[in-house]
Design a protein around this motif. Sequence first.
Motif, PDB file in Angstrom:
ATOM      1  N   GLN A  53       0.824  -1.206   0.000  1.00 41.53           N
ATOM      2  CA  GLN A  53       0.000   0.000   0.000  1.00 41.53           C
ATOM      3  C   GLN A  53       0.859   1.257   0.000  1.00 41.53           C
ATOM      4  N   VAL A  54       1.964   1.234   0.738  1.00 38.08           N
ATOM      5  CA  VAL A  54       2.851   2.399   0.788  1.00 38.08           C
ATOM      6  C   VAL A  54       3.503   2.613  -0.582  1.00 38.08           C
ATOM      7  N   ALA A  57       1.036   4.059  -2.883  1.00 39.96           N
ATOM      8  CA  ALA A  57       0.813   5.482  -2.578  1.00 39.96           C
ATOM      9  C   ALA A  57       1.925   6.337  -3.180  1.00 39.96           C
ATOM     10  N   TYR A  58       3.171   5.880  -3.089  1.00 42.43           N
ATOM     11  CA  TYR A  58       4.284   6.600  -3.718  1.00 42.43           C
ATOM     12  C   TYR A  58       4.070   6.710  -5.223  1.00 42.43           C
ATOM     13  N   ALA A  60       1.357   6.700  -6.855  1.00 40.45           N
ATOM     14  CA  ALA A  60       0.171   7.488  -7.196  1.00 40.45           C
ATOM     15  C   ALA A  60       0.293   8.966  -6.826  1.00 40.45           C
ATOM     16  N   LEU A  61       1.440   9.375  -6.308  1.00 39.96           N
ATOM     17  CA  LEU A  61       1.603  10.777  -5.915  1.00 39.96           C
ATOM     18  C   LEU A  61       1.318  11.709  -7.087  1.00 39.96           C
TER      19      LEU A  61
END
Length: 189
Positions: A53-54, A57-58, A60-61
């Motif tokens: 997930q992290v 998230a990176y 998708a920044l």
Amino acid sequence: MGPVQAVATYSAYEDRLMYVESVTPYSQLIGTNLAYVDMEMNTGDAFQQAFPQVLAAYEALVPFADVNPALKQLHDAGHQLILMSNSTRALMNAHLKHMAPVFDQVITADDTGCYKPQTAFFDYVDAHLPAGEHIHVAHGFWWDIMPATRRGWQRFWINRDHLQAPTAVQPLSELPDLKALSAQLESNN
């Protein structure tokens, strides 16, 4: 111990890990950071379990709302734009999908073999910049503004957090975001 401490711990270890002798693949650096957060917060492997997930998230920044219009304005005014990032090429390719296609060059840690603020990163950039004056524009104070100051580069600090810069780096041009950069550059000429 809550989310604020987790973020602070993650950031502290990320900074420390960026001083290794060679670049660690950024995804590996993220995983190592999460392991240190687990260690510091005594959470077993809870943060490490969140690695997918992290990383997502990176990937998708997206940039702040002011960034793409400002970059396009600078590009349309004839400025060469070079992006310098501690990211890897793979992550940067994901980020560039969300950015205006305005960069003349993209330099990542994969290219330099190290992370900012290491001197070697800026040596590499110096060797690959077009001849002539250039202006360094950055949000990262420690990673960008300090090394640019040591090199004598003209610099603009995008001070989104409204922090007070130490007197050692003055004079320093500051803007709250990128919206006014083009007008500021025109008034400096």
